[in-house]
Scaffold this motif. Structure first.
Motif, PDB file in Angstrom:
ATOM      1  N   VAL A   1      46.202  42.231  40.801  1.00  0.00           N
ATOM      2  CA  VAL A   1      45.093  42.314  41.750  1.00  0.00           C
ATOM      3  C   VAL A   1      45.698  41.928  43.090  1.00  0.00           C
ATOM      4  O   VAL A   1      45.803  40.751  43.435  1.00  0.00           O
ATOM      5  CB  VAL A   1      43.929  41.385  41.352  1.00  0.00           C
ATOM      6  CG1 VAL A   1      42.746  41.575  42.297  1.00  0.00           C
ATOM      7  CG2 VAL A   1      43.509  41.634  39.910  1.00  0.00           C
ATOM      8  N   ASP A   2      46.142  42.908  43.835  1.00  0.00           N
ATOM      9  CA  ASP A   2      47.054  42.663  44.951  1.00  0.00           C
ATOM     10  C   ASP A   2      46.968  43.817  45.937  1.00  0.00           C
ATOM     11  O   ASP A   2      46.308  44.829  45.692  1.00  0.00           O
ATOM     12  CB  ASP A   2      48.485  42.515  44.406  1.00  0.00           C
ATOM     13  CG  ASP A   2      49.362  41.606  45.226  1.00  0.00           C
ATOM     14  OD1 ASP A   2      49.288  41.664  46.473  1.00  0.00           O
ATOM     15  OD2 ASP A   2      50.145  40.833  44.638  1.00  0.00           O
ATOM     16  N   ASP A   3      47.656  43.658  47.047  1.00  0.00           N
ATOM     17  CA  ASP A   3      47.755  44.709  48.046  1.00  0.00           C
ATOM     18  C   ASP A   3      48.913  45.629  47.651  1.00  0.00           C
ATOM     19  O   ASP A   3      50.075  45.196  47.652  1.00  0.00           O
ATOM     20  CB  ASP A   3      48.001  44.085  49.420  1.00  0.00           C
ATOM     21  CG  ASP A   3      47.973  45.104  50.549  1.00  0.00           C
ATOM     22  OD1 ASP A   3      48.451  46.234  50.339  1.00  0.00           O
ATOM     23  OD2 ASP A   3      47.474  44.766  51.636  1.00  0.00           O
TER      24      ASP A   3
ATOM     25  N   SER B   1      41.194  37.886  45.410  1.00  0.00           N
ATOM     26  CA  SER B   1      42.003  38.276  44.260  1.00  0.00           C
ATOM     27  C   SER B   1      41.687  37.402  43.051  1.00  0.00           C
ATOM     28  O   SER B   1      41.534  37.901  41.926  1.00  0.00           O
ATOM     29  CB  SER B   1      43.495  38.174  44.623  1.00  0.00           C
ATOM     30  OG  SER B   1      44.305  38.382  43.488  1.00  0.00           O
TER      31      SER B   1
ATOM     32  N   THR C   1      47.508  33.401  37.326  1.00  0.00           N
ATOM     33  CA  THR C   1      47.458  33.243  38.777  1.00  0.00           C
ATOM     34  C   THR C   1      48.832  32.936  39.349  1.00  0.00           C
ATOM     35  O   THR C   1      49.538  32.058  38.857  1.00  0.00           O
ATOM     36  CB  THR C   1      46.493  32.108  39.178  1.00  0.00           C
ATOM     37  OG1 THR C   1      46.887  30.897  38.537  1.00  0.00           O
ATOM     38  CG2 THR C   1      45.071  32.438  38.769  1.00  0.00           C
TER      39      THR C   1
ATOM     40  N   GLN D   1      43.677  44.990  46.495  1.00  0.00           N
ATOM     41  CA  GLN D   1      43.016  43.927  47.240  1.00  0.00           C
ATOM     42  C   GLN D   1      43.772  43.801  48.564  1.00  0.00           C
ATOM     43  O   GLN D   1      44.738  43.040  48.673  1.00  0.00           O
ATOM     44  CB  GLN D   1      43.055  42.609  46.460  1.00  0.00           C
ATOM     45  CG  GLN D   1      42.327  41.458  47.158  1.00  0.00           C
ATOM     46  CD  GLN D   1      40.861  41.784  47.369  1.00  0.00           C
ATOM     47  OE1 GLN D   1      40.130  42.022  46.426  1.00  0.00           O
ATOM     48  NE2 GLN D   1      40.435  41.809  48.627  1.00  0.00           N
TER      49      GLN D   1
ATOM     50  N   THR E   1      47.026  37.598  39.632  1.00  0.00           N
ATOM     51  CA  THR E   1      46.519  37.506  40.991  1.00  0.00           C
ATOM     52  C   THR E   1      47.633  37.569  42.036  1.00  0.00           C
ATOM     53  O   THR E   1      48.814  37.426  41.729  1.00  0.00           O
ATOM     54  CB  THR E   1      45.704  36.220  41.201  1.00  0.00           C
ATOM     55  OG1 THR E   1      46.585  35.089  41.117  1.00  0.00           O
ATOM     56  CG2 THR E   1      44.608  36.092  40.154  1.00  0.00           C
ATOM     57  N   MET E   2      47.217  37.730  43.270  1.00  0.00           N
ATOM     58  CA  MET E   2      48.131  37.889  44.399  1.00  0.00           C
ATOM     59  C   MET E   2      48.944  36.632  44.681  1.00  0.00           C
ATOM     60  O   MET E   2      50.157  36.693  44.913  1.00  0.00           O
ATOM     61  CB  MET E   2      47.301  38.270  45.631  1.00  0.00           C
ATOM     62  CG  MET E   2      48.064  38.373  46.912  1.00  0.00           C
ATOM     63  SD  MET E   2      46.960  38.640  48.334  1.00  0.00           S
ATOM     64  CE  MET E   2      46.183  40.201  47.940  1.00  0.00           C
TER      65      MET E   2
ATOM     66  N   ARG F   1      38.063  38.231  41.773  1.00  0.00           N
ATOM     67  CA  ARG F   1      37.987  39.497  41.036  1.00  0.00           C
ATOM     68  C   ARG F   1      38.612  39.358  39.662  1.00  0.00           C
ATOM     69  O   ARG F   1      38.056  39.854  38.660  1.00  0.00           O
ATOM     70  CB  ARG F   1      38.686  40.613  41.811  1.00  0.00           C
ATOM     71  CG  ARG F   1      37.953  41.058  43.055  1.00  0.00           C
ATOM     72  CD  ARG F   1      38.678  42.196  43.742  1.00  0.00           C
ATOM     73  NE  ARG F   1      38.609  43.432  42.982  1.00  0.00           N
ATOM     74  CZ  ARG F   1      39.294  44.528  43.302  1.00  0.00           C
ATOM     75  NH1 ARG F   1      40.107  44.523  44.357  1.00  0.00           N
ATOM     76  NH2 ARG F   1      39.180  45.628  42.575  1.00  0.00           N
TER      77      ARG F   1
END
Length: 346
Positions: free
Chosen positions: A44-46, A107, A125, A85, A13-14, A110
């Motif tokens: 799961v990130d920008d 994030s 995470t 994301q 995760t972000m 998802r």
């Protein structure tokens, strides 16, 4: 234990965009991209954020956007796979922005959803900034409670406990993210028994210990010392130990907390059940601050995390140590492998 190639990749995760999570993800990919037997992961990130972090810190990491986790293994050796994301506003290292709270929460949601449906073998995470999320309306005290809600049935969170683990110690705090005074108010025999049962089940299912040994810490100095330092150990903790033993769990206690964590004592148990947050976290962070892993036990999917915070003070400097994230990835892969083997055997 090495994971097999048939396992789905891990979702990372972000975390807090202003913290060190992006740097950790990039450095973890650099360390794992060519490691023999390493399980692939995706962020799961920008993607733009990760590119900014890589450019800022001069990290040689290419990113490739993916639509599904199944694409990640074929990409992982040459680029970091990213499931997009987007942030609401560009990140600034060390500077929190509540406008990005929605992306952080999404994030996690998802990643958990992908793990629940089997598209990801586990969720790892990155650290979050709880206060910022709560300022945006996030109703949970922390990751553990949020994941319990995501892992349970509608309207009923999963029964979970938080475990911190390193190479030589595993600890479970019975009460977690509450003030110490509140922890004393809510501690009960039933709560201790529930935590012990969840922990013992997880030790068997995910850690290969068919007969796990639980050491149960006392609440008061010297575990109450015959009621001279409080009645809680005799009235609350001791009955919980008896109940766990009656359920077939090898539980011992209540034990004096100040003598439970030296090297010889740790060799006599597989997991320490502690009564409150700091009673559990102080010893493990003292023993292995860089290599500790946070694990949520009792979920229908696997979740691990680095055992540290967002480190806003060093964000953007390149000083972040990825050791704990790497340990979290390794533990998630091992747990996924054991679950897969159990499923085959069943």
């Amino acid at each position: 234990m090495k994971p097999t190639a048939t396992l789905a990749p891990v979702a990372v995760t972000m975390g807090e965009p202003a913290g060190i999570g992006g740097e950790l993800t990039l450095k973890a990919w650099q360390a794992r991209r060519s490691a023999a037997g390493a399980l692939a992961f995706f962020a799961v990130d920008d993607p733009d954020r990760l590119r900014r972090v890589a450019q800022r810190l001069d990290l040689a990491v290419d990113t490739v956007e993916i639509a599904t986790p199944a694409e990640a293994p074929g990409i992982f050796a040459h680029a970091l796979p990213v499931m997009a994301q987007p942030l609401a506003v560009p990140d600034q290292p060390g500077h929190l922005d509540v406008r990005n709270a929605g992306a952080v929460i999404a994030s996690i949601e998802r990643a958990a959803r992908l793990a629940r449906d089997g598209s990801a073998s586990a969720v790892v995470t990155n650290p979050i900034q709880k206060k910022t999320l709560q300022a945006a309306g996030f109703p949970h005290p922390g990751h553990t409670e949020f994941l319990a809600a995501l892992g349970g049935a509608p309207g009923r969170p999963a029964d979970v406990v938080m475990m911190l683990a390193c190479r030589t110690l595993r600890v479970v705090p019975v009460t977690i993210h509450v003030a110490l005074r509140r922890a004393l108010d809510i501690l009960s025999t039933d709560l201790i028994v529930q935590a012990g049962r969840i922990a013992a089940d997880a030790m068997r299912r995910d850690f290969g210990l068919e007969a796990p040994r639980l050491a149960v810490a006392g609440l008061n100095p010297h575990a109450g010392e015959g009621r001279t330092m409080g009645d809680e150990d005799a009235d609350i903790v001791a009955p919980a130990v008896a109940a766990l033993r009656a359920a077939g769990i090898d539980a011992t206690g209540p034990l004096p907390p100040d003598t439970m964590f030296h090297e010889a004592a740790r060799a006599r148990y597989d997991l320490a059940l502690c009564m409150y947050h700091d009673q559990a976290l102080i010893p493990i962070k003292t023993i292995d601050f860089a290599g500790g892993v946070n694990v949520t036990l009792g979920l229908p999917f696997i979740r691990t995390s680095p055992d540290h915070g967002t480190a806003l003070d060093i964000a953007g400097t390149g000083a972040a140590d990825p050791s704990s994230l790497l340990a979290a990835l390794d533990m998630a892969a091992d747990m996924a492998h054991r679950r897969a083997l159990r499923a085959i055997a069943a």
